[in-house]
Write a protein that holds these residues in place. Sequence first.
Motif, mmCIF file in Angstrom:
data_model
loop_
_atom_site.group_PDB
_atom_site.id
_atom_site.type_symbol
_atom_site.label_atom_id
_atom_site.label_comp_id
_atom_site.label_asym_id
_atom_site.label_seq_id
_atom_site.Cartn_x
_atom_site.Cartn_y
_atom_site.Cartn_z
ATOM 1 N N ARG A 1 -11.941 -4.967 -6.401
ATOM 2 C CA ARG A 1 -13.200 -4.227 -6.499
ATOM 3 C C ARG A 1 -13.076 -3.146 -7.574
ATOM 4 N NH1 ARG A 1 -13.336 -2.622 -1.579
ATOM 5 N NH2 ARG A 1 -12.446 -0.584 -2.028
ATOM 6 N N THR A 2 -13.810 -3.309 -8.670
ATOM 7 C CA THR A 2 -13.774 -2.325 -9.753
ATOM 8 C C THR A 2 -14.805 -1.232 -9.561
ATOM 9 O OG1 THR A 2 -15.264 -3.716 -11.073
ATOM 10 C CG2 THR A 2 -12.890 -3.987 -11.426
ATOM 11 N N ASP A 3 -15.846 -1.514 -8.797
ATOM 12 C CA ASP A 3 -16.877 -0.514 -8.541
ATOM 13 C C ASP A 3 -17.577 -0.860 -7.236
ATOM 14 O OD1 ASP A 3 -18.495 1.701 -8.898
ATOM 15 O OD2 ASP A 3 -19.947 0.641 -10.163
ATOM 16 N N ARG A 4 -18.099 0.164 -6.589
ATOM 17 C CA ARG A 4 -18.841 -0.036 -5.353
ATOM 18 C C ARG A 4 -20.087 0.830 -5.415
ATOM 19 N NH1 ARG A 4 -16.123 -0.273 0.675
ATOM 20 N NH2 ARG A 4 -18.038 -0.469 1.874
ATOM 21 N N GLU A 5 -21.238 0.190 -5.342
ATOM 22 C CA GLU A 5 -22.486 0.884 -5.614
ATOM 23 C C GLU A 5 -22.827 1.970 -4.599
ATOM 24 O OE1 GLU A 5 -25.440 -2.137 -6.029
ATOM 25 O OE2 GLU A 5 -24.608 -2.910 -7.919
ATOM 26 N N ASP A 6 -22.281 1.889 -3.398
ATOM 27 C CA ASP A 6 -22.585 2.906 -2.395
ATOM 28 C C ASP A 6 -21.404 3.842 -2.149
ATOM 29 O OD1 ASP A 6 -20.916 1.149 -1.149
ATOM 30 O OD2 ASP A 6 -22.127 0.912 0.668
ATOM 31 N N HIS A 7 -20.433 3.855 -3.077
ATOM 32 C CA HIS A 7 -19.278 4.743 -2.936
ATOM 33 C C HIS A 7 -19.505 6.017 -3.739
ATOM 34 C CE1 HIS A 7 -15.246 3.017 -1.324
ATOM 35 N NE2 HIS A 7 -16.176 3.101 -0.406
ATOM 36 N N GLY A 8 -19.330 7.158 -3.099
ATOM 37 C CA GLY A 8 -19.369 8.418 -3.800
ATOM 38 C C GLY A 8 -17.982 8.810 -4.264
ATOM 39 N N LEU A 9 -17.879 10.017 -4.798
ATOM 40 C CA LEU A 9 -16.612 10.510 -5.323
ATOM 41 C C LEU A 9 -15.559 10.630 -4.228
ATOM 42 C CD1 LEU A 9 -14.985 11.669 -7.680
ATOM 43 C CD2 LEU A 9 -15.934 13.922 -7.123
ATOM 44 N N ILE A 10 -15.989 11.077 -3.028
ATOM 45 C CA ILE A 10 -15.027 11.298 -1.938
ATOM 46 C C ILE A 10 -14.405 9.978 -1.487
ATOM 47 C CG2 ILE A 10 -14.775 12.080 0.448
ATOM 48 C CD1 ILE A 10 -16.894 14.169 -0.083
ATOM 49 N N LYS A 11 -15.248 8.954 -1.251
ATOM 50 C CA LYS A 11 -14.732 7.668 -0.788
ATOM 51 C C LYS A 11 -13.861 6.999 -1.847
ATOM 52 C CE LYS A 11 -18.175 6.399 2.698
ATOM 53 N NZ LYS A 11 -19.150 5.378 3.135
ATOM 54 N N SER A 12 -14.259 7.141 -3.114
ATOM 55 C CA SER A 12 -13.448 6.558 -4.187
ATOM 56 C C SER A 12 -12.092 7.245 -4.276
ATOM 57 C CB SER A 12 -14.189 6.690 -5.526
ATOM 58 O OG SER A 12 -15.397 5.962 -5.508
ATOM 59 N N SER A 13 -12.086 8.560 -4.104
ATOM 60 C CA SER A 13 -10.833 9.319 -4.144
ATOM 61 C C SER A 13 -9.941 8.938 -2.965
ATOM 62 C CB SER A 13 -11.118 10.820 -4.115
ATOM 63 O OG SER A 13 -11.900 11.204 -5.228
ATOM 64 N N MET A 14 -10.555 8.750 -1.783
ATOM 65 C CA MET A 14 -9.789 8.344 -0.601
ATOM 66 C C MET A 14 -9.148 6.982 -0.813
ATOM 67 S SD MET A 14 -12.292 9.556 2.498
ATOM 68 C CE MET A 14 -11.566 8.342 3.575
ATOM 69 N N SER A 15 -9.914 6.056 -1.399
ATOM 70 C CA SER A 15 -9.388 4.711 -1.643
ATOM 71 C C SER A 15 -8.213 4.759 -2.614
ATOM 72 C CB SER A 15 -10.495 3.816 -2.200
ATOM 73 O OG SER A 15 -10.010 2.529 -2.491
ATOM 74 N N LYS A 16 -8.357 5.560 -3.675
ATOM 75 C CA LYS A 16 -7.274 5.682 -4.659
ATOM 76 C C LYS A 16 -6.036 6.310 -4.024
ATOM 77 C CE LYS A 16 -6.391 7.283 -9.375
ATOM 78 N NZ LYS A 16 -6.092 5.922 -9.838
ATOM 79 N N MET A 17 -6.253 7.332 -3.191
ATOM 80 C CA MET A 17 -5.137 7.993 -2.522
ATOM 81 C C MET A 17 -4.432 7.033 -1.568
ATOM 82 S SD MET A 17 -5.169 11.535 -0.300
ATOM 83 C CE MET A 17 -6.245 10.823 0.976
ATOM 84 N N PHE A 18 -5.225 6.184 -0.884
ATOM 85 C CA PHE A 18 -4.668 5.207 0.045
ATOM 86 C C PHE A 18 -3.674 4.299 -0.658
ATOM 87 C CE2 PHE A 18 -5.057 0.792 1.580
ATOM 88 C CZ PHE A 18 -4.586 0.934 2.869
ATOM 89 N N TYR A 19 -4.074 3.721 -1.789
ATOM 90 C CA TYR A 19 -3.188 2.798 -2.496
ATOM 91 C C TYR A 19 -2.015 3.522 -3.145
ATOM 92 C CZ TYR A 19 -6.134 -1.264 -1.800
ATOM 93 O OH TYR A 19 -6.814 -2.302 -1.232
ATOM 94 N N THR A 20 -2.233 4.759 -3.583
ATOM 95 C CA THR A 20 -1.129 5.528 -4.170
ATOM 96 C C THR A 20 -0.032 5.772 -3.139
ATOM 97 O OG1 THR A 20 -2.625 6.643 -5.720
ATOM 98 C CG2 THR A 20 -0.502 7.676 -5.316
ATOM 99 N N ILE A 21 -0.439 6.168 -1.938
ATOM 100 C CA ILE A 21 0.531 6.488 -0.886
ATOM 101 C C ILE A 21 1.294 5.246 -0.445
ATOM 102 C CG2 ILE A 21 0.780 7.246 1.514
ATOM 103 C CD1 ILE A 21 -1.528 9.187 1.006
#
Length: 314
Positions: A125-145
Amino acid sequence: MKLISIVISMYNEESGIAFFSNNLIKELERIKNYNFEILWINDGSLDNTQLNIEKSCSAGKENVKHVFIQFSRNFGHEAAMLAGIDNSCGEAVICMDADGQHPPAEINEMLKAYEEEHEIVLMQRTDREDHGLIKSSMSKMFYTIINKLSVVKFQENASDFFLISQKIAELLKQDFRDSNRFLRGFIQEVGFNKKVLEYTAPKREFGESNYSFFKLMKMAFNVVFAFSNKPLRIVILISISFFLFTIAFGGYSLVQYFIADSIPSGYTSIIFFISLSFSLMFLVLTILSIYFEKTIKEIKRRPIYIVRKIEIQD
């Protein structure tokens, strides 16, 4: 013609399941040279999801067979996907959600990648139309951890929208029966030829997401403890560090007593030492308890899911 199995996980999707199924079947009718079986897994829905999907699929299509599987209760999204894979008969299996955010239009590209002898096709998933900055940041943090802690390096933003060959499906049926599951992790762990395709997740038009912040946190913990022993190694490092600190602190006290001929001021030091000791001890016990809990669940070998009813519509 080759048979392709499509596994759909459903939980309380009554408002949008008819719209999704119609779009899916229209896309499958456009894809020639394949027969399809769609396995609709009702994960203990409490609404009219089952009734609506059966009505929507009542009109038979020439190249599409429907299999309706109902659970006795809610066992979770991962269990639903695994039930679909267990009951699949196709040469390849495609897993996707019923919320409309896994576009059926991508299936044709997935099958092209499969025909190029890729046994795993991950949809990133490269983009999600109903994702805001917070959810996108959470997703990135999830995979980083999880990529920092896990032995397996996961494809960032890879979703539960994927294709696997029959060989991978058989591995999941026979060997990967963990109570603590992360299917998109399992299929990246096994190796084999893999291809990653990108897609944009459309905005959810019906219903609400079943994934809350706490469920995502729970999933993150499950992934870490299923794919990594690093927390145990961190506990060892903490224990060693604390042991060295204790020796240093004791040495300092002895030097002050015997050489400097003075008793060090004790109240603050003792309170600090005791607080740190108990904090680290409870941290160690927490990590060990989580591993112990996961181990007990695996030893019990209780069923991953319980099927209440299976119906087949040709």
